[in-house]
Design an enzyme around this catalytic site. Structure first.
Site, PDB file in Angstrom:
ATOM      1  N   CYS A  99       0.808  -1.230   0.000  1.00 60.10           N
ATOM      2  CA  CYS A  99       0.000   0.000   0.000  1.00 60.10           C
ATOM      3  C   CYS A  99       0.838   1.276   0.000  1.00 60.10           C
ATOM      4  CB  CYS A  99      -0.943  -0.001   1.199  1.00 60.10           C
ATOM      5  SG  CYS A  99      -2.014  -1.444   1.232  1.00 60.10           S
ATOM      6  N   HIS A 392      -9.112   2.835  -2.330  1.00 53.51           N
ATOM      7  CA  HIS A 392      -7.690   2.538  -2.177  1.00 53.51           C
ATOM      8  C   HIS A 392      -7.181   1.614  -3.286  1.00 53.51           C
ATOM      9  CE1 HIS A 392      -3.882   1.460  -0.547  1.00 53.51           C
ATOM     10  NE2 HIS A 392      -4.262   0.372   0.094  1.00 53.51           N
ATOM     11  N   CYS A 422       0.458   2.711   6.345  1.00 57.07           N
ATOM     12  CA  CYS A 422       0.867   1.354   6.687  1.00 57.07           C
ATOM     13  C   CYS A 422       0.877   0.542   5.399  1.00 57.07           C
ATOM     14  CB  CYS A 422      -0.103   0.735   7.686  1.00 57.07           C
ATOM     15  SG  CYS A 422      -1.798   0.645   7.060  1.00 57.07           S
TER      16      CYS A 422
END
EC number: 2.3.1.16
Length: 436
Positions: A99, A392, A422
Site C-alpha cells: 500500500c 484505495h 501502513c
C-alpha cells in the site's frame, strides 16, 4: 533530536514536486470494470503530461508501481512509457511496496534526482481490483508443465488422468499475508482489541471520512487534481470518485455486521477501505530545473522514512514507526505540521496509530525514544477525508495523498505536511512535504 538529513542535490537543489494527477477512484467492478492497471496508468500519465505542457523528452525516468501484478505486463512502468508517446529512451522500472508503493516510487525518483543522474522524472502507481490474475491450482500448473515436455499422446493422457475436478477450479489472488495467512481485516481486528478501539469510534471515523470527502468535492477542491476518465469504448465517463457516501448517517454504519470476526468483531465493510480501481502520478524535478522551465512547483519533498515490523501481531503500525523518523530527518516536530494525512486502510488501524503517536509508553518502551512523537491535532488530520471514503487502489494511494496534501497546503498559504501509510508485510512509510 537525531540527525537532520536534507533532501538536496549536490548543487543544493531541493526536490520539487511540480504537479500531480489521478484518475477518479472507482469501486471494484464498477466504472473501470475490465480496464487493466496498465491502461489506467497510461491514462493518468498521458493526461498529466498534457496538462503540465512539459515536453515529454524532459522526463528522463518513470518509476511506477502495481501491487496486483499482471503476468502479461510485469514492468508496468515501461509499458506506460511505450503507450503514452513518451520518449522511447526514457528509463522506466517498476516497484512494489504494497500500500506504500507510490511512496516508494517517489522516493526512488527523488534519489535519482539527488544522485544527479536525472533532472526530471515521474512517479506513481496504478491498480485494478476488477482485472485480476486468476490462476490455476498448483497441481494443474505442474501437470501443464509436464504435458508440455511429454513426447507422446499416451504420456499426455496419463498426466491429465492424475487431475481431479477440484484441480481444475480457478484460483483467485490471495488476500492473506503469505507469511502468516492472516487477512488485513484480521490484523485490524487484532489492533482494535489490543488498543481498546470500539465499534462506535471506528464508525465515527469512517463517517467523518465520507463527510469530509463529499464536502471537498462539493467545494471544488479536488477538480484540479482529478482528471475526467473516458472509459473504453468511450461511451461513458467518470469525473468523480464513486465510493463516497455523503448522505450516510452514523446509524447506517451501525447496521452492518462484522466482516472478519463474525461473532466478536468490530471491523465492517463500512469502516474499512473498499477494493478500488485507479491510478495516480506526480512529476518531480530538481529545483533548478523547474526554474529553467519557468515552472512553479506545488511543493517540495522535505524528508521520508520507511520502516518494518513483525507481521504476526498488529502489523499495520507503520505510521507510528515511520513518522518520528521522517520528522527527525526533516528537523521538525508534530507541532510544526500544518496538515497530517494518514492512509485509512481501516478505521481501527488509523485510530491505533493516532493513539500510539501520542503515547509516551510506546515511544519509550517500543521505539526507544525519550518522548512521544506527538498528539495528532484533529483540526489538521485528514481534513479532506481519507481512503475509507475515496477508496484505495493499492499502488496509487500514496501519490493521491501527496498531491492532495500539497494542494491543501497551498490553499492555506503554505507550511509542512506529513503523509503516511501502513502496508502489508509490516511495512510503513512517511514523508514530510513543504509548500510555500
Amino acid at each position: 533530536m537525531g540527525q537532520v538529513l536534507p533532501l538536496v542535490t549536490r548543487q543544493g537543489d531541493r526536490i520539487a514536486i511540480v504537479s500531480g494527477l489521478r484518475t477518479p477512484f472507482a469501486r471494484q467492478a464498477t466504472a473501470f470494470h475490465g480496464i487493466p492497471a496498465v491502461d489506467l496508468g497510461k491514462m493518468v500519465v498521458g493526461e498529466l503530461l498534457a496538462r503540465s505542457e512539459i515536453p515529454a523528452e524532459v522526463i528522463e525516468q518513470l518509476v511506477f508501481g502495481q501491487v496486483v501484478q499482471m503476468p502479461e505486463a510485469p514492468n508496468i512502468a515501461r509499458e506506460i512509457v511505450l503507450g503514452t508517446g513518451m520518449n522511447v529512451h526514457t528509463d522506466a522500472y517498476s516497484v512494489s511496496r504494497a500500500c506504500a508503493t507510490s511512496f516508494q516510487a517517489v522516493a526512488n525518483v527523488a534519489e535519482s534526482l539527488m544522485a544527479g543522474t536525472i533532472r526530471a522524472g515521474i512517479a506513481g502507481g496504478a491498480d485494478s481490483s476488477s482485472v485480476l490474475p486468476i490462476g490455476v491450482s498448483k497441481k494443474l500448473a505442474r501437470v501443464l508443465v509436464d504435458v508440455n515436455k511429454a513426447r507422446t499422446m499416451s504420456q499426455r493422457l496419463k498426466l491429465f488422468s492424475r487431475l481431479r475436478l477440484r484441480d481444475l477450479m480457478p484460483v483467485p489472488p490471495a488476500v492473506a499475508e503469505y507469511s502468516t495467512g492472516l487477512r488485513m481485516g484480521d490484523t485490524a481486528e487484532q489492533m482494535a482489541k489490543t488498543y481498546g478501539i470500539t465499534r462506535e469510534q471506528q464508525d465515527a471515523l469512517a463517517h467523518r471520512s465520507h463527510q469530509r470527502a463529499a464536502q471537498s468535492w462539493s467545494e471544488g477542491k479536488l477538480k484540479e487534481e482529478v482528471m475526467t476518465a473516458f472509459i473504453p469504448p468511450y461511451k461513458q465517463l467518470l469525473a468523480e470518485d464513486n465510493n463516497i457516501c455523503g448522505n450516510s448517517s452514523l446509524a447506517d454504519y451501525a447496521k452492518l455486521r462484522p466482516a472478519f470476526d463474525r461473532k466478536h468483531g468490530t471491523v465492517t465493510a463500512a469502516n474499512s477501505t473498499p477494493l478500488t480501481d485507479g491510478a495516480a502520478a506526480v512529476i518531480l524535478m530538481t529545483e533548478s530545473r523547474t526554474k529553467e522551465l519557468g515552472l512553479v512547483p506545488l511543493g517540495y519533498l522535505r524528508s521520508y522514512a520507511f520502516t518494518a515490523i513483525d507481521v504476526w501481531q498488529d502489523m499495520l503500525l507503520g505510521p507510528a514507526w515511520s513518522t518520528p523518523l521522517a520528522l527527525e530527518r526533516a528537523g521538525l516536530t508534530m507541532a510544526d505540521l500544518t496538515l497530517i494525512d494518514m492512509h485509512e486502510a481501516f478505521a481501527a488501524q488509523t485510530l491505533a496509530n493516532i493513539q500510539l503517536l501520542g503515547s509516551e509508553r510506546f515511544a519509550c518502551n517500543v521505539l526507544g525514544r525519550a518522548h512521544a512523537t506527538g498528539e495528532v491535532d484533529d483540526s489538521k488530520f485528514n481534513v479532506l477525508g481519507g481512503s475509507i471514503a475515496y477508496g484505495h487502489p493499492f499502488a496509487a494511494t500514496g501519490a493521491r495523498i501527496i498531491t492532495q496534501t500539497l494542494h491543501e497546503l497551498r490553499r492555506r498559504g503554505g507550511g509542512f505536511g506529513l503523509v503516511t501509510a501502513c502496508a502489508a508485510g509490516g511495512l510503513g512509510a512517511a514523508m514530510v512535504l513543504e509548500a510555500e
